[in-house]
Write a protein that holds these residues in place. Structure first.
Motif, mmCIF file in Angstrom:
data_model
loop_
_atom_site.group_PDB
_atom_site.id
_atom_site.type_symbol
_atom_site.label_atom_id
_atom_site.label_comp_id
_atom_site.label_asym_id
_atom_site.label_seq_id
_atom_site.Cartn_x
_atom_site.Cartn_y
_atom_site.Cartn_z
ATOM 1 N N LEU A 151 0.833 -1.196 0.000
ATOM 2 C CA LEU A 151 0.000 0.000 0.000
ATOM 3 C C LEU A 151 0.866 1.243 0.000
ATOM 4 O O LEU A 151 1.952 1.255 0.587
ATOM 5 C CB LEU A 151 -0.900 0.035 1.245
ATOM 6 N N GLU A 155 -2.809 5.312 1.060
ATOM 7 C CA GLU A 155 -3.741 4.186 1.143
ATOM 8 C C GLU A 155 -3.729 3.583 2.543
ATOM 9 O O GLU A 155 -4.790 3.250 3.093
ATOM 10 C CB GLU A 155 -3.377 3.127 0.109
ATOM 11 N N LEU A 159 -6.889 3.331 5.164
ATOM 12 C CA LEU A 159 -7.318 2.040 5.697
ATOM 13 C C LEU A 159 -7.304 2.038 7.223
ATOM 14 O O LEU A 159 -8.260 1.596 7.870
ATOM 15 C CB LEU A 159 -6.403 0.937 5.162
ATOM 16 N N LEU A 199 -7.592 1.431 -3.070
ATOM 17 C CA LEU A 199 -7.494 0.590 -1.883
ATOM 18 C C LEU A 199 -8.404 -0.624 -2.004
ATOM 19 O O LEU A 199 -8.009 -1.752 -1.677
ATOM 20 C CB LEU A 199 -7.859 1.410 -0.647
#
Length: 225
Positions: A151, A155, A159, A199
């Motif tokens: 990631l 991102e 998250l 994502l």
């Protein structure tokens, strides 16, 4: 409120433990087999397991080893076997504590609270597991099916923010405010939408039907169920 998963095939004992722990203001989920427990663990944010060693099918030590592959959640074994060999085997499989049957609820309650104190308060742990996804907040790493996902910084921040606020709907305005930083990340709604889309492509099995990041139309997003 700490969420405890009780894994005990004796229905009477399971129900008695659940009732007593609810009186202590714990949130309780119950399972009667290792397979059922593993499914519940993957679909809920569990803070502690009470795990019977002698379960039908997959025994408690095997289940403990499976959970240890994905989480460091505290685990207390409940067992009628209290020899040194049994206790050593339990600790080697990943247990945090071991209590022999029969036991008093007062003692069990204190043991649970002591283990939770050692592990940190619920909601502030360094590890978050939901379904097949695990977030290591201390290492800023994310794993799915035990494989690390690649990631970007933006991102990951998105998250982690959604996972840490999994009990509420996050409006786009709040998300923009929380995720803005000096590097200029997430400065407009288009950037937020792009990062949500990227994502989802990395964490969802089917991005068109997401199970981790769900859209609340006209408002924003929420995590999971």
């Amino acid at each position: 409120m700490a969420r405890v998963l009780i894994v005990e095939d004796d229905r009477s004992l399971n129900e008695g433990l659940a009732y007593a722990l609810k009186q202590e203001l714990f949130e309780v989920i119950t399972a009667y087999s290792g397979e059922e427990a593993l499914e519940l663990f993957r679909s809920h944010d569990i803070h502690l397991l009470l795990l019977d060693v002698n379960l039908p099918g997959q025994n408690g030590r095997v289940l403990c080893e499976e959970i240890r592959k994905m989480s460091s959640v505290p685990i207390i074994f409940l067992t009628a076997k209290d020899t040194d060999e049994d206790m050593i085997a339990g600790f080697q499989s990943g247990a945090d504590d071991y209590i022999a049957k029969p036991f008093s609820m007062a003692v069990l309650s204190q043991r649970i609270k002591a283990v939770l104190r050692r592990g940190g308060a619920p909601g502030n742990t360094e590890l978050f597991t939901y379904k097949d996804l695990t977030i290591h907040y201390d290492k800023m790493k994310v794993f799915k099916h035990q494989e690390e996902l690649k990631l970007t910084t933006s991102e990951y921040k998105l998250l982690a923010m959604l996972a840490k606020n999994s009990k509420q709907v996050m409006t786009r305005e709040i998300m923009l405010e929380k995720l803005w930083d000096m590097d200029g990340l997430f400065v407009d709604e288009n950037t937020l939408s792009v990062n949500i889309r990227r994502l989802r492509a990395k964490i969802e099995d089917n991005p068109k039907h997401p199970v981790y990041i769900k859209t609340v139309f006209g408002i924003g997003y929420t995590w999971g169920d």
